[in-house]
Design an enzyme around this catalytic site. Structure first.
Site, short mmCIF file in Angstrom:
data_model
loop_
_atom_site.label_atom_id
_atom_site.label_comp_id
_atom_site.label_asym_id
_atom_site.label_seq_id
_atom_site.Cartn_x
_atom_site.Cartn_y
_atom_site.Cartn_z
N CYS A 125 -37.32 -12.55 -8.97
CA CYS A 125 -36.33 -13.21 -9.57
C CYS A 125 -35.10 -13.45 -8.72
O CYS A 125 -34.25 -14.59 -8.74
CB CYS A 125 -35.75 -12.19 -10.73
SG CYS A 125 -35.56 -10.72 -10.41
N HIS A 165 -28.47 -11.80 -12.62
CA HIS A 165 -28.40 -11.51 -11.13
C HIS A 165 -27.38 -12.66 -10.45
O HIS A 165 -27.41 -13.49 -10.74
CB HIS A 165 -29.56 -11.61 -10.60
CG HIS A 165 -30.73 -10.53 -10.75
ND1 HIS A 165 -30.55 -9.83 -11.70
CD2 HIS A 165 -31.78 -10.36 -10.22
CE1 HIS A 165 -31.48 -8.98 -11.94
NE2 HIS A 165 -32.59 -9.39 -11.17
#
Length: 355
Positions: A132, A253
């Site tokens: 990711c 994130h």
């Protein structure tokens, strides 16, 4: 539209699997049948899809014959057993684990970055999805590399609890009332837990470790970011240095990136390139709140770039901030986008589901 596909979703009760089902529905993916799969303990549970509820079946005992596509989101150990079994039954597997990412025989594809790599889909009928944190990084690096060449990359990540699964999210969602809690007692409790060698507390903390440590002092998450970035960009000798940190954020994130380029690229030109790049949104106003933050991008499909500026530590350096929903764009959406790209090729499913 020709006949739809028979699609299985492995890990359908987890964070990413749940999001995969949602995205398949939202994007109108041409699935005639969707089969949710999970561990034996979750078999029989029901998950929502297209206004109905689907019964979850046991992944371990599922017969993949007649299934066109498996979107798999389990741990690497499970994927190493399940993905080859499904592929041998004629199923195309798009796998979100780390099990196959660095296999030299398999492409590591981010559709907006290296779509030509999709030609390798038939090597073993397994297509791994990148990490990711790597996905959002390479989306931002690609237009800069195309314009001025990459010389080196230094990245520090601020990765949310959702990257560690639902249990870590629950640890963050502490039952303590932030208004009445005795902060000194809570911090003392956390310090005792850390001293005792347990998992470091995440509330009110940042943890400079994601995954296990390697012999050279990096964590496995840092190694993954470095190795996957080189593979996706086709730059095997690119120096990449990553420091990966878990932060007390639920979803999303963030990354602070410094890229040294081979040739000068003015800030204004870099901004225009990023703004025009597929999958990128530039949010960059030099005022409080004029930048992307995890809390604002949760549930979105794009990768957001902010704080773009010339870096003074390296010649031809650019510094910037990158944020994305790690569950959605960093995993589930990219897997579905790979499946959509396979449909457009027309050879992976023998024309089924193609327009």
């Amino acid at each position: 539209m020709a006949e739809g596909l028979r699609v299985a979703v492995g890990g359908a009760t987890g964070n990413v699997g749940t999001e995969m089902l949602r995205i398949l529905e939202q994007r109108g993916f041409p699935a005639a049948e969707v089969i949710p799969l999970a561990s034996a303990g979750s078999a029989g549970r029901r998950v929502p899809f297209r206004g109905a509820e689907l019964a979850v079946q046991d992944l371990g005992g599922f017969d993949f014959r007649g299934t066109d596509l498996l979107l798999l989101s389990t741990g690497a150990a499970n994927a190493r057993e399940t993905a080859p079994r499904a592929a041998a039954a004629g199923c195309v597997v798009i796998d979100n684990s780390s099990a196959f990412r660095m296999d030299p025989a398999l492409p590591l594809l981010v559709p907006e970055v290296n779509p030509a790599a999709l030609a390798g889909w038939a090597a073993r009928r397994i297509l791994p999805v990148a990490n990711c944190s790597t996905i959002q990084l390479v989306l931002a690096l690609k237009p800069l590399h195309d314009a001025a060449g990459l010389k080196r990359v230094v990245v520090s990540t601020y990765q949310s609890a959702s990257g560690g699964g639902r249990r870590l999210m629950q640890r963050l969602l502490s039952p303590h009332d932030p208004v009445t809690v005795d902060m000194r007692a809570l911090l003392h409790e956390a310090q005792l837990a850390t001293t005792a060698g347990g998992d470091p507390p995440l509330p009110f903390n940042v943890v400079p470790q994601i995954d296990v440590f390697l012999e050279d002092g990096r964590t496995r998450e840092e190694w993954k970011m470095e190795a996957e970035t080189r593979k996706i960009l086709g730059l095997p000798d690119l120096p990449v240095s990553a420091t990966c940190v878990r932060v007390p954020v639920l979803v999303g994130h963030a990354e602070a990136v410094v890229a040294e380029l081979d040739r000068p690229l003015p800030e204004a030109a870099a901004r225009a390139l990023l703004d025009a790049a597929p999958g990128i949104v530039v949010v960059d106003e030099r005022r409080p709140g004029g930048y992307a933050m995890p809390i604002a991008v949760a549930g979105t499909d794009e990768v957001f770039v902010s704080r773009l500026r010339e870096d003074r530590a390296f010649p031809h350096g650019l510094a910037f901030w990158v944020v994305a929903d790690n569950v959605r764009k960093g995993a589930a959406l990219t897997a579905v986008q790979i499946a959509e790209a396979l449909l457009r090729r027309g050879d992976a499913f023998a024309g089924r589901g193609a327009a």
